[in-house]
Design a protein around this motif. Structure first.
Motif, PDB file in Angstrom:
ATOM      1  N   TYR A 129      39.596  24.019 -70.335  1.00 19.24           N
ATOM      2  CA  TYR A 129      39.416  22.983 -69.308  1.00 19.24           C
ATOM      3  C   TYR A 129      38.014  22.386 -69.412  1.00 19.24           C
ATOM      4  O   TYR A 129      37.132  22.690 -68.615  1.00 19.24           O
ATOM      5  CB  TYR A 129      39.633  23.581 -67.909  1.00 19.24           C
ATOM      6  CG  TYR A 129      40.988  24.240 -67.783  1.00 19.24           C
ATOM      7  CD1 TYR A 129      41.108  25.627 -67.807  1.00 19.24           C
ATOM      8  CD2 TYR A 129      42.141  23.480 -67.675  1.00 19.24           C
ATOM      9  CE1 TYR A 129      42.345  26.232 -67.719  1.00 19.24           C
ATOM     10  CE2 TYR A 129      43.388  24.084 -67.589  1.00 19.24           C
ATOM     11  CZ  TYR A 129      43.477  25.455 -67.614  1.00 19.24           C
ATOM     12  OH  TYR A 129      44.703  26.057 -67.530  1.00 19.24           O
ATOM     13  N   PRO A 130      37.794  21.563 -70.411  1.00 17.54           N
ATOM     14  CA  PRO A 130      36.449  21.008 -70.591  1.00 17.54           C
ATOM     15  C   PRO A 130      36.045  20.200 -69.356  1.00 17.54           C
ATOM     16  O   PRO A 130      36.773  19.321 -68.916  1.00 17.54           O
ATOM     17  CB  PRO A 130      36.596  20.113 -71.823  1.00 17.54           C
ATOM     18  CG  PRO A 130      38.037  19.931 -72.036  1.00 17.54           C
ATOM     19  CD  PRO A 130      38.739  21.073 -71.416  1.00 17.54           C
ATOM     20  N   GLN A 165      33.923  22.058 -77.070  1.00 17.09           N
ATOM     21  CA  GLN A 165      34.604  21.169 -76.123  1.00 17.09           C
ATOM     22  C   GLN A 165      33.618  20.347 -75.299  1.00 17.09           C
ATOM     23  O   GLN A 165      33.924  19.228 -74.898  1.00 17.09           O
ATOM     24  CB  GLN A 165      35.484  21.983 -75.162  1.00 17.09           C
ATOM     25  CG  GLN A 165      36.611  22.758 -75.821  1.00 17.09           C
ATOM     26  CD  GLN A 165      37.585  21.846 -76.524  1.00 17.09           C
ATOM     27  OE1 GLN A 165      38.050  20.853 -75.971  1.00 17.09           O
ATOM     28  NE2 GLN A 165      37.893  22.156 -77.761  1.00 17.09           N
ATOM     29  N   PHE A 166      32.451  20.924 -75.044  1.00 20.43           N
ATOM     30  CA  PHE A 166      31.497  20.204 -74.196  1.00 20.43           C
ATOM     31  C   PHE A 166      30.856  19.021 -74.926  1.00 20.43           C
ATOM     32  O   PHE A 166      30.307  18.126 -74.297  1.00 20.43           O
ATOM     33  CB  PHE A 166      30.407  21.155 -73.686  1.00 20.43           C
ATOM     34  CG  PHE A 166      30.884  22.083 -72.607  1.00 20.43           C
ATOM     35  CD1 PHE A 166      30.541  23.425 -72.614  1.00 20.43           C
ATOM     36  CD2 PHE A 166      31.696  21.612 -71.583  1.00 20.43           C
ATOM     37  CE1 PHE A 166      30.994  24.282 -71.615  1.00 20.43           C
ATOM     38  CE2 PHE A 166      32.149  22.463 -70.590  1.00 20.43           C
ATOM     39  CZ  PHE A 166      31.796  23.807 -70.607  1.00 20.43           C
ATOM     40  N   GLY A 167      30.908  19.032 -76.255  1.00 22.83           N
ATOM     41  CA  GLY A 167      30.467  17.862 -77.016  1.00 22.83           C
ATOM     42  C   GLY A 167      28.967  17.631 -77.059  1.00 22.83           C
ATOM     43  O   GLY A 167      28.528  16.508 -77.298  1.00 22.83           O
ATOM     44  N   ASP A 168      28.177  18.675 -76.862  1.00 23.21           N
ATOM     45  CA  ASP A 168      26.723  18.501 -76.888  1.00 23.21           C
ATOM     46  C   ASP A 168      26.205  19.019 -78.239  1.00 23.21           C
ATOM     47  O   ASP A 168      26.222  20.223 -78.489  1.00 23.21           O
ATOM     48  CB  ASP A 168      26.116  19.288 -75.725  1.00 23.21           C
ATOM     49  CG  ASP A 168      24.616  19.109 -75.626  1.00 23.21           C
ATOM     50  OD1 ASP A 168      23.960  18.813 -76.659  1.00 23.21           O
ATOM     51  OD2 ASP A 168      24.079  19.251 -74.519  1.00 23.21           O
ATOM     52  N   LEU A 195      33.534  23.572 -86.152  1.00 18.66           N
ATOM     53  CA  LEU A 195      32.609  22.436 -86.076  1.00 18.66           C
ATOM     54  C   LEU A 195      33.393  21.128 -86.128  1.00 18.66           C
ATOM     55  O   LEU A 195      33.067  20.156 -85.452  1.00 18.66           O
ATOM     56  CB  LEU A 195      31.604  22.490 -87.232  1.00 18.66           C
ATOM     57  CG  LEU A 195      30.540  23.574 -87.140  1.00 18.66           C
ATOM     58  CD1 LEU A 195      29.770  23.709 -88.454  1.00 18.66           C
ATOM     59  CD2 LEU A 195      29.559  23.300 -86.002  1.00 18.66           C
ATOM     60  N   PHE A 196      34.442  21.137 -86.933  1.00 21.79           N
ATOM     61  CA  PHE A 196      35.264  19.936 -87.072  1.00 21.79           C
ATOM     62  C   PHE A 196      35.995  19.615 -85.774  1.00 21.79           C
ATOM     63  O   PHE A 196      36.360  18.458 -85.518  1.00 21.79           O
ATOM     64  CB  PHE A 196      36.245  20.113 -88.230  1.00 21.79           C
ATOM     65  CG  PHE A 196      36.947  18.860 -88.630  1.00 21.79           C
ATOM     66  CD1 PHE A 196      38.335  18.791 -88.599  1.00 21.79           C
ATOM     67  CD2 PHE A 196      36.243  17.723 -89.013  1.00 21.79           C
ATOM     68  CE1 PHE A 196      38.987  17.628 -88.952  1.00 21.79           C
ATOM     69  CE2 PHE A 196      36.886  16.558 -89.361  1.00 21.79           C
ATOM     70  CZ  PHE A 196      38.267  16.507 -89.336  1.00 21.79           C
ATOM     71  N   GLY A 200      32.137  16.022 -79.497  1.00 18.09           N
ATOM     72  CA  GLY A 200      31.085  15.005 -79.375  1.00 18.09           C
ATOM     73  C   GLY A 200      31.002  14.163 -80.647  1.00 18.09           C
ATOM     74  O   GLY A 200      31.980  14.056 -81.392  1.00 18.09           O
ATOM     75  N   SER A 201      29.835  13.592 -80.879  1.00 22.70           N
ATOM     76  CA  SER A 201      29.649  12.712 -82.042  1.00 22.70           C
ATOM     77  C   SER A 201      29.396  13.538 -83.298  1.00 22.70           C
ATOM     78  O   SER A 201      28.389  14.242 -83.408  1.00 22.70           O
ATOM     79  CB  SER A 201      28.468  11.772 -81.788  1.00 22.70           C
ATOM     80  OG  SER A 201      28.001  11.234 -83.013  1.00 22.70           O
TER      81      SER A 201
END
Lengths: 376, 465
Positions: A129-130, A165-168, A195-196, A200-201
């Motif tokens: 649940y991000p 999941q948090f994309g930071d 990692l893939f 995030g970006s």
């Protein structure tokens, strides 16, 4: 008499085993029943809260207190998660989940003090649940990063999954550095693919990893290059310096050859050809991998080099050279000299790989004829 | 008379120690085995697991000799496996039936002129067929007859992936067999081999790689073997796994790192116990060269194999296993009582030596001395009977513990009638089947010199899948 005592001991052991087995089976059943009951309780409470949230946009305090108390027990957390999973109506559940951010922060701290198996499960629930809520994501991330020091590989893996999941990208870089510094074994493929899955970006993450590349140990460097290979981020120019760096570990060089085999880069062509043409039999892997990588570089010079490699003494070099030629649009007439020549090994490998190419193209033609979309 | 009395006392003491040793091992293995399984289940329920779409690419090698009855079904079960990257290589070891023809026709295979890189010596191939129309590529290599070990070596030579699985041509895989057997590679970077669990397929129904119905086989002999397999495959192997001491991975289903197998010279064609011989060889190789390694056992990696349903077939199978055990252990006798090999020597090798290889002779010696004691009226018969009953009960309860642990942890739904059948049969298995197998082992060496490489096969049947 002493011997009889031994026999009675075994008899007692038998009875104890039977008793233990029955008790265990009973306790397992009771535990499962309790979890189901708690799950039903949570489902009911969700329904009550969802109606309230749509009108006042916040979970009430009593509910938060109830959840904080209940969910620090891992079996209750399991029931909670199962109850949430049953909700198919995502629009309704989204506001509820965002409200739970503060709860997750409190729980993360509580679970930090528990045994690894429980921590790992908590990290897993978080990853499902991000929470797109900047403040709580930052707090939970700090605690999840501390989980990376746990001795349990499952705990570390689940914490990583949640961080992805948090994309930071900054947190991922920190995580990678921790794993690298600790020198604990971590499966490269698991890490690469993890990692893939980063939400995030990839571009920002790739640049950060590349900037810190020289600080990592060889196993982590290998993982990172394999990650770069998977993404579409254009790092060909930035990584070329690594390809020509003679001081790198061989495994890293192999990974770089594979990278430039997937991502065409004109300046890399000469390096790959040099590797293929080198005569040191102890470094055959460089030649074999380069033979494969050159399949992307379809031009006259490369074709000639690959042709000459068909006579290599090394089986893998011959095989990979033949496979690469097969993938290029080279007609079979080009190889008449080899097919009619004296080099049996070159002839055999070439004929075999071309026969496979023919079968595959026949299969494609048939698919085209019946109107099936061909995916290469 | 006094001398005989003293002699018999020493024999009595010897057997007490011998039986306590075995009982202790059995007890430990069942407790440890059950604990490991339950812990695994708990870990899974709390998502303490490493999961991936695929772990490593695998070549599945299927050596076959006169397996036309089961081969298509076996290949289908492999195709049902949910795993992304693998290939299938069937090696027909010069069958006299239509094993190859059946495969070629069924899978619409085509003849290829494929060169094979023979890193391990093996007999020559006669023809090679390939099929690329299925989910994964299937290769059929027909070669000169050379035995199972030789066929596996051919398969290794032809394989393209860094890991291979060897399996029997009548083994059926589950949808998750590959994932589970490859899983230990995610946790350890030095896994060179992983063993899986062999279940008995006689009573089960598999549908697309999933167990649709689980029941004990109708045949009583096969049912007793189910119990026996759970006790020995499950319990003792899980115990040995705890200290990296596995010295046996079944040839019916095991995964190996190709590089190491090639380094040790592949499978040895001069033994019929090639599976155990390979593992011992790998232990010796890695320890001699100070290579860190793990040989793991994955209790979730399940495959299903047919058990013999006739005593004559069971006799052939167990005779082969015992001779294979003898050959492997004598070839690597340097492992015995050797500190270089640590627990592999002092625990695993010693266990197999005393309680598997030599047990028929020790038991025969016991029977003879009992006969002598009876003749001289030195036997306390009530005590003897009580001891035997308690001992058999102990073994039976441990067997049942292993059986129900597996049922419970695998979430099989078992009928009440099968529960009763298991409870009744475990006593017969401990008291009856084990004696039969002991006699088979005792007589295994008769005619050894002439038939030491003979692979007496038993009759295969088509299963309901």
């Amino acid at each position: 008499m002493n011997i009889e005592i031994l026999i009675y001991m075994y008899a007692l052991l038998c009875l104890s085993l039977i008793g233990f087995d029955c008790l265990w089976a009973l306790l397992s059943r009771l535990r499962n029943r309790r979890i189901k009951k708690v799950e039903a309780e949570f489902s009911k409470k969700f329904e009550d809260q969802l109606d309230k949230i749509t009108s006042v946009s916040e979970i009430d305090n009593s509910q938060m207190k109830y959840l904080t108390k209940k969910l620090k027990n891992v079996d209750n957390l399991k029931a909670f998660h199962r109850a949430l999973e049953k909700y198919n109506d995502n629009n309704r559940i989204e506001p509820y989940l965002r409200q739970l951010g503060k709860l997750f922060v409190l729980l993360a701290a509580k679970y930090e003090k528990q045994q690894s198996i429980n921590k790992a499960y908590f990290a897993y629930v978080v990853s499902q649940y991000p929470i797109n809520f900047a403040e709580t994501a930052k707090s939970i991330s700090e605690i999840l990063i501390s989980y990376l020091y746990d001795k349990s590989v499952y705990c570390r893996e689940n914490a990583l999954m949640a961080l992805y999941q948090f994309g930071d990208e900054e947190n991922i870089l920190r995580a990678v550095k921790i794993l690298d510094n600790r020198q604990v074994y971590y499966n490269s493929k698991l890490l690469t693919d993890g990692l893939f899955s980063f939400k995030g970006s990839h571009e920002k993450l790739s640049i950060k990893l590349l900037e810190n590349f020289s600080y990592f140990h060889a196993p982590m460097q290998l993982t990172i290059i394999n990650y770069f290979k998977l993404t579409n981020v254009d790092l060909r120019g930035m990584m070329f310096g690594l390809l020509i760096d003679k001081n790198l570990h061989n495994e890293i060089k192999f990974a770089l050859i594979r990278y430039y085999g997937k991502h065409y880069f004109e300046p890399a062509k000469k390096v790959l050809i040099d590797y293929l043409l080198q005569k040191n039999s102890e470094e055959w892997e460089f030649a074999a991998l380069s033979a494969r990588a050159l399949s992307r570089y379809e031009e006259r010079q490369v074709i000639d080099v690959l042709k000459s490699s068909l006579s290599s003494r090394n089986w893998y070099v011959r095989l990979n050279a033949a496979s690469s030629l097969c993938e290029m649009n080279v007609s079979e007439d080009e190889f008449l000299d080899i097919i009619n020549g004296k080099d049996r090994f070159a002839r055999e490998i070439l004929q075999y790989t071309f026969s496979i190419r023919k079968k595959n193209s026949t299969k494609q033609k048939t698919r085209n004829q019946v109107g099936i979309e061909v995916c290469k | 008379m006094e001398t005989i009395r003293i002699f018999l006392s020493f024999v009595g003491i010897f057997f007490i120690i011998y039986l306590i040793g075995y009982s202790t091992f059995l007890f430990l293995s069942v407790i440890v085995g059950s604990n490991v399984l339950y812990e695994k289940r708990r870990n899974e329920s709390l998502k303490n697991e490493l999961k991936h779409d695929y772990y490593v690419p695998i070549s599945i090698l299927v050596p076959a000799y006169n397996e036309s009855v089961t081969i298509i079904e076996t290949i289908h079960s492999i195709l049902d496996v949910e795993y992304k990257l693998f290939e299938i290589i069937i090696v027909d070891d010069g069958s006299s039936d239509d094993t190859s023809d059946k495969l070629i026709k069924y899978f619409n295979m085509h003849l290829v002129n494929r060169p094979i890189n023979k890193l391990i010596k093996c007999k020559s191939e006669e023809f090679i067929y390939e099929c690329h129309d299925q989910k994964v590529s299937i290769t059929l290599i027909r070669k000169e007859n050379g035995g199972k070990a030789d066929s596996l070596n051919m398969g290794i030579n032809a394989s393209k992936y860094p890991y291979f699985i060897c399996m029997d041509a009548d083994t059926l895989l589950q949808y998750d067999s590959l994932e589970k057997i490859a899983n230990p590679i995610l946790e350890y970077d030095d896994v060179i081999a992983t063993g899986g669990v062999i279940g008995i397929s006689n009573g089960i129904e598999l549908e697309h790689g999933r167990v649709k119905d689980y029941k004990l086989p109708k045949n009583l002999l096969a049912s007793m073997q189910v119990l026996e397999y759970d006790r020995s495959f499950l319990a003792s192997r899980l115990l040995m796994d705890q200290y990296n001491g596995s010295i046996l991975i079944s040839g019916a289903f095991g995964m190996f790192k190709k590089e190491i197998v090639i380094a040790v010279g592949g499978y040895d064609s001069s033994t019929i116990g090639e599976d155990m011989e390979l593992i011992l060889k790998m232990h010796v190789f890695c320890r001699t060269h100070n290579i860190p390694y793990h040989i793991k056992y994955s209790a979730d990696a399940i495959s299903w194999s047919q058990a013999p349903e006739k005593l004559s077939d069971l006799r052939k199978q167990r005779k082969r296993w015992h001779l294979g055990l003898f050959q492997s252990m004598t070839m690597h006798r340097r492992v015995f009582a050797n500190v270089e090999y640590g627990a592999v020597s002092f625990a695993s090798y010693t266990y197999f030596l005393l309680y598997e290889l030599l047990s028929p002779f020790i038991e025969l010696f016991g029977i003879l001395t009992m006969g002598l004691a009876y003749v001289l009226d030195l036997v306390n018969i009530p005590f003897m009977v009580m001891f035997f009953l308690i001992y058999a009960s102990f073994g039976a309860i441990l067997t049942l513990t292993a059986f129900f642990t597996r049922i419970h942890t695998q979430n099989y739904k078992i009928r009440f009638s099968d529960v009763l059948k298991a409870v009744l049969l475990c006593f017969f298995e401990n008291a009856g089947l084990r004696f039969f197998i002991a006699i088979v082992r005792m007589t295994a060496f008769i005619g050894y010199k002439e038939k030491k490489l003979q692979w007496d096969k038993f009759e295969r049947v088509q299963t309901e899948n």
